[in-house]
Write a protein that holds these residues in place. Structure first.
Motif, mmCIF file in Angstrom:
data_model
loop_
_atom_site.group_PDB
_atom_site.id
_atom_site.type_symbol
_atom_site.label_atom_id
_atom_site.label_comp_id
_atom_site.label_asym_id
_atom_site.label_seq_id
_atom_site.Cartn_x
_atom_site.Cartn_y
_atom_site.Cartn_z
ATOM 1 N N GLY A 49 -12.030 -36.100 14.425
ATOM 2 C CA GLY A 49 -13.231 -36.418 13.650
ATOM 3 C C GLY A 49 -14.150 -35.236 13.412
ATOM 4 N N CYS A 50 -13.752 -34.020 13.803
ATOM 5 C CA CYS A 50 -14.642 -32.854 13.666
ATOM 6 C C CYS A 50 -15.144 -32.689 12.233
ATOM 7 C CB CYS A 50 -13.943 -31.574 14.107
ATOM 8 S SG CYS A 50 -13.160 -31.662 15.728
ATOM 9 N N CYS A 53 -18.310 -34.327 10.637
ATOM 10 C CA CYS A 53 -19.661 -33.801 10.887
ATOM 11 C C CYS A 53 -19.809 -32.306 10.626
ATOM 12 C CB CYS A 53 -20.067 -34.066 12.330
ATOM 13 S SG CYS A 53 -20.307 -35.801 12.725
ATOM 14 N N HIS A 54 -18.698 -31.588 10.571
ATOM 15 C CA HIS A 54 -18.790 -30.129 10.449
ATOM 16 C C HIS A 54 -17.987 -29.596 9.269
ATOM 17 C CE1 HIS A 54 -20.599 -29.438 14.425
ATOM 18 N NE2 HIS A 54 -19.728 -30.280 14.940
ATOM 19 N N PRO A 67 -23.939 -28.594 12.383
ATOM 20 C CA PRO A 67 -23.965 -27.280 11.724
ATOM 21 C C PRO A 67 -22.573 -26.848 11.276
ATOM 22 C CG PRO A 67 -24.172 -27.064 14.114
ATOM 23 C CD PRO A 67 -24.228 -28.525 13.813
ATOM 24 N N ILE A 72 -18.214 -19.414 13.765
ATOM 25 C CA ILE A 72 -18.445 -19.782 15.176
ATOM 26 C C ILE A 72 -17.524 -18.982 16.099
ATOM 27 C CG2 ILE A 72 -16.812 -21.760 15.271
ATOM 28 C CD1 ILE A 72 -20.287 -21.865 16.817
ATOM 29 N N ARG A 75 -19.014 -15.615 16.937
ATOM 30 C CA ARG A 75 -20.206 -15.521 17.781
ATOM 31 C C ARG A 75 -20.097 -16.297 19.083
ATOM 32 N NH1 ARG A 75 -21.838 -18.735 13.248
ATOM 33 N NH2 ARG A 75 -22.393 -20.832 13.944
ATOM 34 N N ARG A 84 -18.688 -26.621 24.967
ATOM 35 C CA ARG A 84 -19.392 -27.342 23.915
ATOM 36 C C ARG A 84 -18.553 -28.516 23.429
ATOM 37 N NH1 ARG A 84 -24.306 -27.761 21.130
ATOM 38 N NH2 ARG A 84 -24.557 -25.523 21.257
ATOM 39 N N ASN A 92 -27.178 -30.446 24.823
ATOM 40 C CA ASN A 92 -28.192 -31.321 24.236
ATOM 41 C C ASN A 92 -27.903 -32.747 24.707
ATOM 42 O OD1 ASN A 92 -29.782 -32.947 22.686
ATOM 43 N ND2 ASN A 92 -28.851 -32.404 20.727
ATOM 44 N N THR A 95 -27.385 -35.417 22.111
ATOM 45 C CA THR A 95 -26.517 -35.063 20.981
ATOM 46 C C THR A 95 -25.797 -36.276 20.394
ATOM 47 O OG1 THR A 95 -24.760 -33.570 20.253
ATOM 48 C CG2 THR A 95 -24.458 -34.585 22.421
ATOM 49 N N MET A 97 -22.948 -35.617 18.934
ATOM 50 C CA MET A 97 -21.546 -35.173 18.960
ATOM 51 C C MET A 97 -20.795 -35.901 20.070
ATOM 52 S SD MET A 97 -20.003 -31.351 18.951
ATOM 53 C CE MET A 97 -18.541 -30.928 19.892
ATOM 54 N N PRO A 98 -19.622 -36.446 19.746
ATOM 55 C CA PRO A 98 -18.863 -37.176 20.771
ATOM 56 C C PRO A 98 -18.473 -36.280 21.945
ATOM 57 C CG PRO A 98 -17.945 -37.548 18.574
ATOM 58 C CD PRO A 98 -18.954 -36.448 18.447
ATOM 59 N N TYR A 100 -15.665 -35.023 24.169
ATOM 60 C CA TYR A 100 -14.222 -34.963 23.924
ATOM 61 C C TYR A 100 -13.375 -34.779 25.174
ATOM 62 C CZ TYR A 100 -14.900 -34.999 18.939
ATOM 63 O OH TYR A 100 -15.217 -35.388 17.662
HETATM 64 C C1 HEC Z 1 -20.804 -37.258 14.989
HETATM 65 C C2 HEC Z 1 -20.904 -35.895 14.539
HETATM 66 C C3 HEC Z 1 -20.100 -34.804 15.234
HETATM 67 C C4 HEC Z 1 -18.749 -34.761 15.476
HETATM 68 C C5 HEC Z 1 -17.706 -35.823 15.176
HETATM 69 C C6 HEC Z 1 -18.480 -33.459 16.050
HETATM 70 N N1 HEC Z 1 -19.651 -32.750 16.155
HETATM 71 FE FE1 HEC Z 1 -19.822 -30.821 16.819
HETATM 72 N N2 HEC Z 1 -21.864 -30.928 16.626
HETATM 73 C C7 HEC Z 1 -22.555 -32.000 16.077
HETATM 74 C C8 HEC Z 1 -23.974 -31.693 16.079
HETATM 75 C C9 HEC Z 1 -25.087 -32.602 15.568
HETATM 76 C C10 HEC Z 1 -24.118 -30.393 16.631
HETATM 77 C C11 HEC Z 1 -25.423 -29.600 16.828
HETATM 78 C C12 HEC Z 1 -25.811 -29.528 18.275
HETATM 79 C C13 HEC Z 1 -26.123 -30.880 18.869
HETATM 80 O O1 HEC Z 1 -26.923 -31.636 18.301
HETATM 81 O O2 HEC Z 1 -25.523 -31.195 19.897
HETATM 82 C C14 HEC Z 1 -22.750 -29.945 16.946
HETATM 83 C C15 HEC Z 1 -22.449 -28.693 17.474
HETATM 84 C C16 HEC Z 1 -21.170 -28.179 17.577
HETATM 85 C C17 HEC Z 1 -20.858 -26.809 17.937
HETATM 86 C C18 HEC Z 1 -21.866 -25.695 18.197
HETATM 87 C C19 HEC Z 1 -22.217 -25.094 16.849
HETATM 88 C C20 HEC Z 1 -23.136 -23.880 16.922
HETATM 89 O O3 HEC Z 1 -23.472 -23.347 15.848
HETATM 90 O O4 HEC Z 1 -23.513 -23.491 18.027
HETATM 91 C C21 HEC Z 1 -19.498 -26.700 17.938
HETATM 92 C C22 HEC Z 1 -18.665 -25.460 18.247
HETATM 93 C C23 HEC Z 1 -18.963 -27.996 17.584
HETATM 94 N N3 HEC Z 1 -20.014 -28.860 17.377
HETATM 95 C C24 HEC Z 1 -17.618 -28.267 17.466
HETATM 96 C C25 HEC Z 1 -17.097 -29.540 17.206
HETATM 97 C C26 HEC Z 1 -15.686 -29.847 17.224
HETATM 98 C C27 HEC Z 1 -14.569 -28.829 17.466
HETATM 99 C C28 HEC Z 1 -15.567 -31.185 16.966
HETATM 100 C C29 HEC Z 1 -14.313 -32.029 16.987
HETATM 101 C C30 HEC Z 1 -13.473 -31.914 18.176
HETATM 102 C C31 HEC Z 1 -16.925 -31.705 16.752
HETATM 103 N N4 HEC Z 1 -17.809 -30.682 16.910
HETATM 104 C C32 HEC Z 1 -17.223 -32.998 16.430
HETATM 105 C C33 HEC Z 1 -22.000 -33.176 15.604
HETATM 106 C C34 HEC Z 1 -20.667 -33.534 15.684
#
Ligand code: HEC
Length: 136
Positions: A49-50, A53-54, A67, A72, A75, A84, A92, A95, A97-98, A100
């Motif tokens: 599902g990444c 949201c990304h 974001p 990424i 950095r 993360r 956070n 958050t 974000m699920p 994982y």
């Molecule tokens: C439901 C939405 C959602 C999903 C699905 C999700 N993320 Fe995120 N992610 C976020 C948000 C919102 C943030 C910003 C920080 C926070 O609010 O925790 C974030 C932050 C991050 C960051 C840090 C970015 C930075 O600039 O520092 C990374 C790396 C990341 N996510 C990777 C992933 C990966 C890989 C997956 C899938 C395995 C994933 N995320 C799934 C919402 C999501």
């Protein structure tokens, strides 16, 4: 200011320290991720599902709830990415974000999935390998 502020602050730090140490995901058996498998996992809406949201570098479309992940890999270290993705609550607590790669403190998990992490250790390594390898 409450006289408890300092001791509680110290306690919170101690607890966070413990949580961070415990949540550090173990490396997969090989300890090496597959870039190609990572790309497939990242692109898969139901497995990870990444992209819901990304914006993920090298993949066609991406969501904007989180974001952009463009750059990424340039950095971040592998360890930062692993933490993360394993448990974004470490950075956070509120958050969206699920989580994982942890089963701690989750609510409303369907019984069929209780005790299972969303990603395997290998899957986590694969995703990290892809993010570190992909050019902007
Ligand atoms: C439901 C939405 C959602 C999903 C699905 C999700 N993320 Fe995120 N992610 C976020 C948000 C919102 C943030 C910003 C920080 C926070 O609010 O925790 C974030 C932050 C991050 C960051 C840090 C970015 C930075 O600039 O520092 C990374 C790396 C990341 N996510 C990777 C992933 C990966 C890989 C997956 C899938 C395995 C994933 N995320 C799934 C919402 C999501």
């Amino acid at each position: 200011m409450s006289r408890w502020a300092a001791p509680l602050g110290a306690l919170a730090c101690a607890l966070l320290g413990t949580a961070a140490a415990q949540s550090l995901p173990p490396a997969s058996a090989a300890g090496i991720g597959s870039v190609e498998r990572g790309r497939q996992l990242l692109a898969n809406r139901s497995e990870s599902g990444c992209v819901l949201c990304h914006v993920v570098p090298g993949l066609p479309a991406g969501g904007e709830l989180g974001p952009s992940l463009v750059g990424i890999g340039q950095r971040s270290t592998a360890e930062q990415l692993r933490r993360r993705i394993a448990d974004a609550r470490l950075f956070n607590p509120a958050t969206i974000m699920p989580v994982y790669f942890s089963t701690e403190g989750l609510q409303g998990v369907a019984s069929a999935y209780k005790g299972q992490t969303v990603l395997s250790a290998q899957g986590l390594d694969d995703i990290v390998a892809y993010l570190l390898s992909v050019a902007r």
